[in-house]
Design a protein around this motif. Structure first.
Motif, PDB file in Angstrom:
ATOM      1  N   SER A 294       0.746  -1.148  -0.031  1.00  0.00           N
ATOM      2  CA  SER A 294       0.082  -0.084  -0.214  1.00  0.00           C
ATOM      3  C   SER A 294       0.857   1.210   0.053  1.00  0.00           C
ATOM      4  CB  SER A 294      -1.106   0.155   1.305  1.00  0.00           C
ATOM      5  OG  SER A 294      -0.188   0.395   2.470  1.00  0.00           O
ATOM      6  N   GLU A 296       0.843   3.730   1.882  1.00  0.00           N
ATOM      7  CA  GLU A 296       0.544   4.268   3.074  1.00  0.00           C
ATOM      8  C   GLU A 296       1.793   3.346   4.145  1.00  0.00           C
ATOM      9  OE1 GLU A 296      -3.168   4.829   1.434  1.00  0.00           O
ATOM     10  OE2 GLU A 296      -2.277   3.040   2.218  1.00  0.00           O
ATOM     11  N   ALA A 297       2.115   2.229   3.362  1.00  0.00           N
ATOM     12  CA  ALA A 297       3.106   1.610   4.240  1.00  0.00           C
ATOM     13  C   ALA A 297       4.228   2.109   4.836  1.00  0.00           C
ATOM     14  CB  ALA A 297       3.530   0.243   3.589  1.00  0.00           C
ATOM     15  N   ASP A 419      -3.018  -5.075   6.569  1.00  0.00           N
ATOM     16  CA  ASP A 419      -3.651  -3.774   6.107  1.00  0.00           C
ATOM     17  C   ASP A 419      -2.816  -3.540   4.581  1.00  0.00           C
ATOM     18  OD1 ASP A 419      -5.530  -4.194   8.114  1.00  0.00           O
ATOM     19  OD2 ASP A 419      -4.654  -2.506   9.356  1.00  0.00           O
ATOM     20  N   HIS A 420      -1.597  -3.643   4.766  1.00  0.00           N
ATOM     21  CA  HIS A 420      -0.911  -3.094   3.547  1.00  0.00           C
ATOM     22  C   HIS A 420      -0.037  -3.810   2.634  1.00  0.00           C
ATOM     23  CE1 HIS A 420      -1.914   0.770   5.647  1.00  0.00           C
ATOM     24  NE2 HIS A 420      -1.771   0.446   6.953  1.00  0.00           N
TER      25      HIS A 420
END
Length: 509
Positions: A294, A296-297, A419-420
């Motif tokens: 992702s 954002e990671a 999540d990522h």
């Protein structure tokens, strides 16, 4: 049908309580359990431990009904056990019978406790090592009731006896009245015995009269209410990425996909109704054989502070508490591993393993607080370590502030990965056992004597048991240390590869 040959001998086949309950789950399982037991999955040590726990609880539970007689004949000597039971039932001085054996219409059962209510009636008690009555327990008890009443015995009440997890152990002998709860399930068991069992038995005997097991597709019934012992046999021809590997997929979604003829994740349309964002990500990664990272990671990783303390705990939760003021199934931490990585790249390892018979928690806390640096991020895989630390803070209020300060510094590596990131080799699982070989090729757990936390908990019981020989203790200690160290080493390597983009050679999205 793979490996399925005609081996039917309906004249000799018998039903047991286990086979009947298995037949309710799947008729194919019933047929194979009677005629093709060689195709069953091996019993893994974790499942064997559950069986052993149940046996231990059952033996202790008999003491709730003192002066009873045990039918000692083993299960494979059922005819002899029935004869002994029949003889003893006429002795009205015996108030209870343990493992009483009965047979009716080729159905064999053993009753955990048959308590004499008066000269002509009995109470039937089924003992479970869990903490509540579950729906799957009712057929288990009902088939026993059906057999006993068909033989002419009068059953007054039917009870399921289970562990009360609110019981607090005070040391010494257990207070069995408080440790075990008796729940009256007479009405439920009798309703099932009268309304369902006759019809189901007719269907089962018809199935068992066939040369081959019925053709039944795999589905949610393969693991509900229990994992089928033929799971591996029936799932061996699945595609590389079957729909059961779709994370957080509901039974409704899986049934819908199967009804649409979709059994491979790669065949799921991106706009298929009911998919969440994670599932869409998984489908895309599997279709393209691409690694997902992702945007954002990197920002999340940048907020992590050195030195990094990678921690892992091992706990055990005995059904029968062994430490003062503990409850049944209460998790007791007995081991930790810690890898400390400094900004320079230097890596240190420390560990702790309690080896004595006393409560390990105080030494666990003291040693952990001494070992973890006062600054930096603490990295764990899942929230289990944080919840354990918070529980310990309530047990040891003198260390509450220090322990809660640790919990406030914990970073969940599992959440970061879930999540990522996604790698097709995860196969729908974000457990460290699945993530490690995908992110860090050639590193795993297969070379270890202990490969699962449940086995670590079982082996800790061996380590502290006075009956375990010294050489076995030494070997067990080494295996426990190696397993827990591998967990934190795995986190170090996963984190390194994620943060430096030293990931396997695969297309990235």
């Amino acid at each position: 049908m793979i490996g399925e040959t005609s081996m039917v001998n309906p004249i000799s086949v018998q039903l047991s309580k286990t086979r009947f309950v298995g037949g309710l789950q799947c008729f194919k399982r019933l047929h194979m359990e009677c005629y093709q037991r060689d195709l069953m999955d091996p019993i893994d040590p974790g499942l064997q431990a559950i069986f052993d726990t149940g046996n231990g609880v059952g033996e202790l539970a008999r003491n709730r009904f003192p002066r009873g007689r045990l039918i000692e004949e083993p299960y494979f000597e059922h005819t002899q056990a029935v004869t002994k039971t029949t003889q003893l039932l006429t002795d009205y001085s015996i108030p209870a019978f343990y493992e009483a054996a009965f047979e009716f219409a080729k159905i064999r059962v053993r009753v955990d406790v048959l308590q004499r209510h008066d000269e002509v009636t009995f109470n039937l008690i089924e003992v479970k090592s869990g903490t509540s009555v579950k729906s799957e327990h009712i057929p288990d008890v009902a088939i026993q009731l059906y057999v006993l009443e068909s033989l002419g015995l009068t059953i007054n009440q039917v009870y399921l006896m289970h562990i009360d997890n609110t019981y607090i152990y005070q040391g010494g002998d257990y207070n069995l009245e408080e440790l075990f709860s008796l729940e009256d399930i007479t009405e439920k068991a009798r309703d099932f015995a009268l309304a369902i069992i006759p019809e189901k038995l007719d269907e089962m005997w018809q199935i068992l009269d066939q040369d081959f097991p019925p053709s039944i597709e795999i589905g949610s019934h393969c693991t509900s209410p229990y994992k089928c012992p033929f799971y591996g046999h029936c799932h061996q021809d699945l595609p590389d990425h079957p729909i059961r590997e779709l994370p957080r997929s509901s039974k409704k979604l899986r049934d819908s996909l199967k009804a649409s003829g979709i059994e491979d994740i790669r065949k799921i349309p991106k706009d298929y109704p009911g998919l969440n964002d994670l599932q869409k990500r998984v489908i895309s990664c599997v279709e393209t054989d691409a690694l997902y990272i992702s945007p954002e990671a990197p920002e999340i990783i940048a907020g992590i502070l050195y030195p990094l303390s990678f921690i892992d705990f091992e706990t055990f939760n005995p059904a029968l508490p062994i430490y003062h003021l503990t409850r049944p199934f209460q998790p007791i931490p007995f081991q930790w591993s810690l890898h400390i990585q400094y900004l320079s790249g230097q890596l240190e390892h420390q560990d702790f393993l309690y080896e004595n018979s006393e409560d390990p928690r105080l030494r666990f806390v003291e040693s952990l607080l001494d070992a973890i640096p006062d600054v930096g991020t603490i990295i764990a895989y899942s929230g289990y370590e944080e919840s354990t630390i918070k529980q310990l803070a309530t047990v040891f209020p003198e260390f509450e502030n220090e322990l809660l300060a640790l919990s406030g510094r914990i970073f969940d590596l599992l959440k970061l990965v879930r999540d990522h990131y996604y790698h097709p080799a995860f196969h729908g699982s974000f457990s460290i056992k699945s993530v490690l070989p995908a992110i860090v090729p050639n590193m795993g757990y297969s070379d270890l004597a202990i490969q699962h936390g449940l086995i670590a908990a079982i082996d800790f019981g061996k380590l502290i048991s006075p009956a375990t020989p010294g050489p076995v203790k030494d070997k067990t200690k080494q295996a426990l240390l190696e397993y827990c160290q591998r967990d934190t080493e795995a986190m170090v390597r996963i984190f390194e590869n994620l943060t430096t983009n030293s990931l396997p050679d695969i297309t990235r999205t």
